[in-house]
Enzyme design. Structure first.
Site, PDB file in Angstrom:
ATOM      1  N   THR A 128       0.824  -1.220   0.000  1.00 33.41           N
ATOM      2  CA  THR A 128       0.000   0.000   0.000  1.00 33.41           C
ATOM      3  C   THR A 128       0.853   1.263   0.000  1.00 33.41           C
ATOM      4  OG1 THR A 128      -1.768  -1.156   1.135  1.00 33.41           O
ATOM      5  CG2 THR A 128      -1.801   1.222   1.325  1.00 33.41           C
ATOM      6  N   SER A 161       1.720  -7.414  -0.827  1.00 38.61           N
ATOM      7  CA  SER A 161       2.425  -8.411  -0.014  1.00 38.61           C
ATOM      8  C   SER A 161       1.749  -9.784   0.061  1.00 38.61           C
ATOM      9  CB  SER A 161       2.798  -7.864   1.357  1.00 38.61           C
ATOM     10  OG  SER A 161       1.723  -7.847   2.230  1.00 38.61           O
ATOM     11  N   THR A 195       1.773  -4.493   4.270  1.00 41.95           N
ATOM     12  CA  THR A 195       1.665  -4.840   5.694  1.00 41.95           C
ATOM     13  C   THR A 195       1.118  -6.247   5.943  1.00 41.95           C
ATOM     14  OG1 THR A 195      -0.480  -3.759   5.739  1.00 41.95           O
ATOM     15  CG2 THR A 195       1.417  -2.458   6.480  1.00 41.95           C
ATOM     16  N   ASP A 196       0.415  -6.818   4.931  1.00 41.54           N
ATOM     17  CA  ASP A 196      -0.238  -8.119   5.177  1.00 41.54           C
ATOM     18  C   ASP A 196       0.756  -9.212   5.577  1.00 41.54           C
ATOM     19  OD1 ASP A 196      -2.557  -6.841   4.469  1.00 41.54           O
ATOM     20  OD2 ASP A 196      -2.894  -7.949   2.616  1.00 41.54           O
TER      21      ASP A 196
END
Ligand code: ASP
Length: 325
Positions: free
Chosen positions: A13, A56, A89-90
């Protein structure tokens, strides 16, 4: 004097924008972060590399190994005071932990990301990136292992996890807390990870599956994994690391096939260990040969087992390696 920082982009993101027509968050052809070079140069001398531009969830252990190799090679060629990696971030916590296990360096390696894309109100990308560069330039960050910097906090790779789908305060270290805090002008470390582990690996050719247990779980999923010939399995057990009794014969069969079984708890606080002696209880599973580990969640235990099964040290003892946490 300004520090030399290697900045590696991998996507996420932090490198995306909201498409005004569709409303979807999408990757940019040109990473918007690469246009911010001048802003970042105020804090350090930045050498920028685009390793990948991936959301990710598209990240694999092979990408993580490639990233480890890029960092190793860059550190061999050039002097850097620290490395900053931008990442979705995942799966950020997984890449952070993989690098923590497989990089043998004391220089700060910092991962950061964003919960809000580059063109939305309150976008946190550049803010987090500047904070990460400041931490990577900080003497006190030396020897702390791979760190995650987001939302004014510094977290150890082993403990941090994404806890909220969308809140900017998503990264937390349940049970342990952040190891440091960041203000506009200062960086405070208030504790350090007690131990670091390093294992070398060149290739990834083993496969590790992870299963979360639940009340009334049928054993057929374990059977399918056995048939699919995985090389190791991580089980997120119930409570202190127990499983429903229906699973015991399948777990026994896997151990008899020499497939290592590592058990963590599906609880995110507390210690997983062999306590209960009933059918499916942790003591019974430990006696069967299951390995208990604690302090890391299921997805990190999976990476640790994957790294262990692929590593190059013939003397590494799996049990000891997992009991180190
Ligand atoms: N789905 C995005 C990713 O992990 C979320 C993010 O970057 O924060 O790439």
């Amino acid at each position: 004097m300004k520090k030399q920082i290697l900045l590696i982009h991998t996507g996420g993101t932090i490198s995306m924008h909201v498409n005004e027509e569709s409303g979807a968050v999408v990757p940019d052809e040109i990473n918007p972060l690469t246009k911010e070079h001048e802003k970042l140069e105020r804090f350090a001398h930045i050498t920028e590399i685009e390793a990948f531009n991936l959301p990710s969830p598209h990240m694999t252990p092979e990408h993580m190994l490639k990233l480890r190799n890029i960092i190793q090679q860059q550190l061999k060629q050039t002097y850097y005071d620290g490395v900053v990696i931008t990442h979705g971030t995942d799966t950020l916590e997984e890449t952070a932990y993989f690098l923590d296990l497989t990089l043998n360096t004391r220089i700060p390696i910092i991962l950061t990301g964003a919960m809000r894309s580059s063109n939305v109100l309150g976008s946190d990308g550049i803010y987090n990136l500047v904070a990460a560069i400041r931490v990577a330039s900080e003497e006190k960050a030396y020897g702390q292992g791979v760190l995650v910097v987001m939302n004014d906090e510094i977290h150890a790779a082993a403990n941090v996890t994404k806890t909220s789908t969308s809140n900017v305060a998503t990264f937390q270290s349940p049970q342990y807390g952040p190891i440091g805090l960041i203000t506009l002008t200062t960086i405070h470390f208030h504790h350090s990870p007690v131990m670091r582990e390093y294992v070398d690996l060149e290739n990834l050719n083993k496969r590790v599956a992870m299963l979360k247990t639940y009340a009334g779980m049928d054993p057929d999923i374990f059977e399918a994994i056995r048939q699919a010939k995985y090389d190791g399995i991580v089980i997120e057990g119930l409570g202190q690391g127990n499983v429903p009794p229906s699973l015991v014969p399948s777990i026994q069969a896997l151990i008899d096939d020499n497939i290592p079984i590592v058990i963590v708890s599906r609880c995110f606080n507390g210690i997983a260990q062999g306590v209960y002696g009933y059918t499916g209880g942790g003591k019974m599973l430990e006696d069967l040969g299951a390995i208990y580990t604690t302090g890391i969640n299921g997805q990190k235990a999976r990476l640790k087992l994957l790294v262990a099964l692929n590593q190059t040290d013939p003397n590494l003892k799996l049990e000891e390696f997992f009991h180190n946490n």
